[in-house]
Write an enzyme that holds these catalytic residues in place. Structure first.
Site, PDB file in Angstrom:
ATOM      1  N   LYS A  20       0.835  -1.201   0.000  1.00  0.00           N
ATOM      2  CA  LYS A  20       0.000   0.000   0.000  1.00  0.00           C
ATOM      3  C   LYS A  20       0.871   1.253   0.000  1.00  0.00           C
ATOM      4  O   LYS A  20       0.587   2.216  -0.715  1.00  0.00           O
ATOM      5  CB  LYS A  20      -0.924  -0.010   1.218  1.00  0.00           C
ATOM      6  CG  LYS A  20      -1.897   1.159   1.290  1.00  0.00           C
ATOM      7  CD  LYS A  20      -3.071   0.860   2.208  1.00  0.00           C
ATOM      8  CE  LYS A  20      -2.683   0.915   3.678  1.00  0.00           C
ATOM      9  NZ  LYS A  20      -2.715   2.307   4.199  1.00  0.00           N
ATOM     10  N   ARG A  25       2.611   6.162  -3.078  1.00  0.00           N
ATOM     11  CA  ARG A  25       3.691   7.049  -3.499  1.00  0.00           C
ATOM     12  C   ARG A  25       3.883   7.016  -5.006  1.00  0.00           C
ATOM     13  O   ARG A  25       4.129   8.059  -5.633  1.00  0.00           O
ATOM     14  CB  ARG A  25       4.983   6.682  -2.756  1.00  0.00           C
ATOM     15  CG  ARG A  25       4.954   7.103  -1.289  1.00  0.00           C
ATOM     16  CD  ARG A  25       5.906   6.277  -0.423  1.00  0.00           C
ATOM     17  NE  ARG A  25       5.923   6.726   0.962  1.00  0.00           N
ATOM     18  CZ  ARG A  25       4.973   6.466   1.854  1.00  0.00           C
ATOM     19  NH1 ARG A  25       3.921   5.758   1.494  1.00  0.00           N
ATOM     20  NH2 ARG A  25       5.071   6.909   3.092  1.00  0.00           N
ATOM     21  N   GLY A 103      -5.280   8.241   5.578  1.00  0.00           N
ATOM     22  CA  GLY A 103      -4.399   9.285   6.069  1.00  0.00           C
ATOM     23  C   GLY A 103      -3.300   9.611   5.080  1.00  0.00           C
ATOM     24  O   GLY A 103      -2.886  10.774   4.951  1.00  0.00           O
ATOM     25  N   SER A 176       3.828  11.548  12.891  1.00  0.00           N
ATOM     26  CA  SER A 176       3.620  10.734  11.695  1.00  0.00           C
ATOM     27  C   SER A 176       4.721  11.006  10.679  1.00  0.00           C
ATOM     28  O   SER A 176       4.994  12.164  10.345  1.00  0.00           O
ATOM     29  CB  SER A 176       2.259  11.038  11.067  1.00  0.00           C
ATOM     30  OG  SER A 176       2.117  10.331   9.843  1.00  0.00           O
ATOM     31  N   SER A 177       5.315   9.934  10.178  1.00  0.00           N
ATOM     32  CA  SER A 177       6.313  10.074   9.114  1.00  0.00           C
ATOM     33  C   SER A 177       5.675  10.542   7.817  1.00  0.00           C
ATOM     34  O   SER A 177       6.380  11.022   6.913  1.00  0.00           O
ATOM     35  CB  SER A 177       7.024   8.737   8.879  1.00  0.00           C
ATOM     36  OG  SER A 177       6.116   7.768   8.376  1.00  0.00           O
ATOM     37  N   GLN A 178       4.348  10.412   7.696  1.00  0.00           N
ATOM     38  CA  GLN A 178       3.679  10.852   6.474  1.00  0.00           C
ATOM     39  C   GLN A 178       3.850  12.342   6.231  1.00  0.00           C
ATOM     40  O   GLN A 178       3.850  12.797   5.082  1.00  0.00           O
ATOM     41  CB  GLN A 178       2.192  10.499   6.541  1.00  0.00           C
ATOM     42  CG  GLN A 178       1.922   9.013   6.465  1.00  0.00           C
ATOM     43  CD  GLN A 178       0.455   8.670   6.683  1.00  0.00           C
ATOM     44  OE1 GLN A 178      -0.355   9.542   6.973  1.00  0.00           O
ATOM     45  NE2 GLN A 178       0.127   7.396   6.556  1.00  0.00           N
ATOM     46  N   SER A 204       8.826   5.837  12.588  1.00  0.00           N
ATOM     47  CA  SER A 204       8.485   5.173  11.314  1.00  0.00           C
ATOM     48  C   SER A 204       9.409   5.607  10.187  1.00  0.00           C
ATOM     49  O   SER A 204       8.996   5.748   9.037  1.00  0.00           O
ATOM     50  CB  SER A 204       7.021   5.460  10.932  1.00  0.00           C
ATOM     51  OG  SER A 204       6.136   5.158  11.970  1.00  0.00           O
ATOM     52  N   ASP A 319       2.661  -0.262  12.428  1.00  0.00           N
ATOM     53  CA  ASP A 319       1.557  -1.055  11.892  1.00  0.00           C
ATOM     54  C   ASP A 319       1.588  -2.503  12.371  1.00  0.00           C
ATOM     55  O   ASP A 319       0.576  -3.216  12.269  1.00  0.00           O
ATOM     56  CB  ASP A 319       1.557  -1.007  10.361  1.00  0.00           C
ATOM     57  CG  ASP A 319       1.103   0.333   9.827  1.00  0.00           C
ATOM     58  OD1 ASP A 319       0.511   1.114  10.605  1.00  0.00           O
ATOM     59  OD2 ASP A 319       1.341   0.621   8.641  1.00  0.00           O
ATOM     60  N   ARG A 350      -4.876   2.554  18.426  1.00  0.00           N
ATOM     61  CA  ARG A 350      -4.696   1.104  18.332  1.00  0.00           C
ATOM     62  C   ARG A 350      -4.175   0.478  19.618  1.00  0.00           C
ATOM     63  O   ARG A 350      -4.423  -0.717  19.857  1.00  0.00           O
ATOM     64  CB  ARG A 350      -3.770   0.774  17.144  1.00  0.00           C
ATOM     65  CG  ARG A 350      -4.458   0.984  15.807  1.00  0.00           C
ATOM     66  CD  ARG A 350      -3.550   0.721  14.636  1.00  0.00           C
ATOM     67  NE  ARG A 350      -4.289   0.869  13.379  1.00  0.00           N
ATOM     68  CZ  ARG A 350      -3.713   1.069  12.196  1.00  0.00           C
ATOM     69  NH1 ARG A 350      -2.389   1.143  12.098  1.00  0.00           N
ATOM     70  NH2 ARG A 350      -4.458   1.196  11.109  1.00  0.00           N
TER      71      ARG A 350
END
Length: 435
Positions: A20, A25, A103, A176-178, A204, A319, A350
């Site tokens: 995913k 990306r 996200g 978040s690394s995002q 992450s 995750d 979570r």
């Protein structure tokens, strides 16, 4: 949708679904570049949300079978005449961008929106509208865009008005690394160079390394250091042909299922990559499972073993935490999961969710602000809540394979977010699953 899982062994072979993270990306990088042909992508609810977002920004994205073909919005496509040449900046979308539950779609889309000369509104479902984006909002504003949360909470709905120009910015790395990946993907198109200085630990980090790897594949230059990234401005992308690797995050459920039921499963399409969740192999080995990875053939086999608890750091593998909690509940001794506070900021909290639901199944599990302590013991079937969270649902399904009786899991349809074929694969391996 409820799914029932009964105590079962699992035997045989399965293929890991495509990654995913790489698919998201590839779609965004392809949409910002010249031309990309993406083979073997994951077509799930999350990644299709990214397809829709990129179309809204003006990319010509065509999904045919297991191929995504893209003529991008910025570069000059090197494709046949029948493919639209949509050079220029991302356009201002005609409507609100709905990232649904994704996200990654929301966060990557925020920085793409900062390249458009106008205002973009991004939102998502109820879960996504609770997730934090404050560090990325702050960074985009400091880089010359205008970005704000309509409710002033840092959560969607969000408004982003470009055009960002680049510059130097400090950004927190522990949420978040995002956020970092989002900036790295968009900043090469800024007028000026950009330097990102990471404050605190970059959680992450492997996901950021995946981003840097894919940017390099598209011909983009990024200088990565331990706590900073330098991105020259005025670049463009040409991803050309790209094949998506298999997903260790999804394969982890099947491998964990084999380990806790003392069965034997081989999962294919697992080659070496930058994915941090390949650490599931090391964790299973350390806990006593028999694991063999044929890196040339891309197959991983888990064949039983006497599992015991370990101490592990989840900073780079958020995750995996719900799955690791299940494995710990089925192992002898105690498993300590540390450095996992960022797991609270996913589709749901979570840490809290997996604690509450495994307790219903008889597990001895204690929740801390930054982790879990799990003491192994027998599990029993129960009615549990999946929280509309694909990773909670799949982890509880794995737990159900080792529990006496039947486990009923709610909101099981959420597996479509990342692994649409999950329950079918379990059934093919012999699991007793009633959908």
């Amino acid at each position: 949708m409820n799914v029932q899982v009964s105590k079962s062994d699992v035997w045989g072979t399965a293929e890991a679904p495509p990654s995913k993270s790489y698919t998201h990306r590839a779609i965004v990088i392809g949409s910002l570049g010249h031309y990309a042909k993406i083979t073997g992508p994951l077509l799930s609810a999350d990644t299709l949300a990214t397809v829709d977002a990129c179309r809204a920004f003006g990319a010509d994205v065509r999904v045919v079978g297991d191929v995504i073909e893209i003529a991008g919005v910025i570069g000059r496509p090197k494709v046949p005449d029948d493919v639209i040449d949509a050079r220029g900046r991302p356009k201002v979308p005609d409507d609100v961008i709905d990232a649904k539950n994704s996200g990654t779609t929301l966060r990557l889309g925020m920085s793409v929106a900062a390249l458009a000369d106008g205002a973009t509104v991004l939102t998502g479902d109820g879960s996504l509208r609770r997730r934090p984006n404050g560090p990325l909002i702050k960074a985009l504003n400091e880089l010359g865009a205008v970005c704000y949360s309509t409710r002033g909470t840092g959560a969607a709905p969000l408004v982003v008005h470009g055009v960002m120009e680049g510059g130097k910015v400090n950004i927190a790395g522990d949420v978040s690394s995002q956020f970092i990946s989002s900036l790295l993907i968009a900043c090469p198109f800024a007028k000026n160079d950009t330097r990102l200085d990471i404050e605190g630990e970059l959680k992450s980090r492997p996901y950021v390394e995946v981003t840097v790897e894919m940017l390099a594949a598209a011909g983009c230059r990024v200088e990565a250091g331990p706590s900073q990234f330098a991105v020259p401005g005025g670049q463009d992308y040409d991803l050309k042909a790209y094949r998506v690797p298999g997903d260790f995050s999804s394969a982890a459920y099947l491998l964990a299922a084999a380990a806790i039921t003392r069965s034997k499963v081989t999962v294919s399409n697992l080659f070496e990559s930058k994915q941090g969740d390949a650490a599931i192999l090391e964790y299973l080995l350390d806990m006593g499972a028999n694991v063999h990875w044929d890196t040339d053939g891309g197959t991983v086999t888990v064949d039983g073993g006497d599992l015991h608890g370990i101490d592990l750091d989840a900073g780079n593998t958020p995750d995996l935490v719900p799955t690791l909690a299940v494995i710990g509940a089925c192992a002898s001794g105690t498993t300590n999961i540390e450095n996992a506070e960022h797991v609270r900021y996913k589709e749901t909290d979570r840490l809290r969710a997996i604690t509450a639901e495994l307790r219903k199944m008889g597990a001895q599990i204690e929740e801390r602000q930054d982790g879990l302590t799990v003491t192994g013991g027998p599990l029993k079937g129960a009615a549990v809540d999946g929280y509309d969270d694909h990773r909670i649902v799949m982890s509880l399904a794995v737990a159900g394979l080792a529990a006496e009786g039947t486990t009923t899991i709610s909101t099981a349809e959420s597996v479509a977010i990342s692994y649409p074929g999950f329950f079918d694969d379990l059934k093919k391996l012999g699991a007793k699953v009633l959908v």
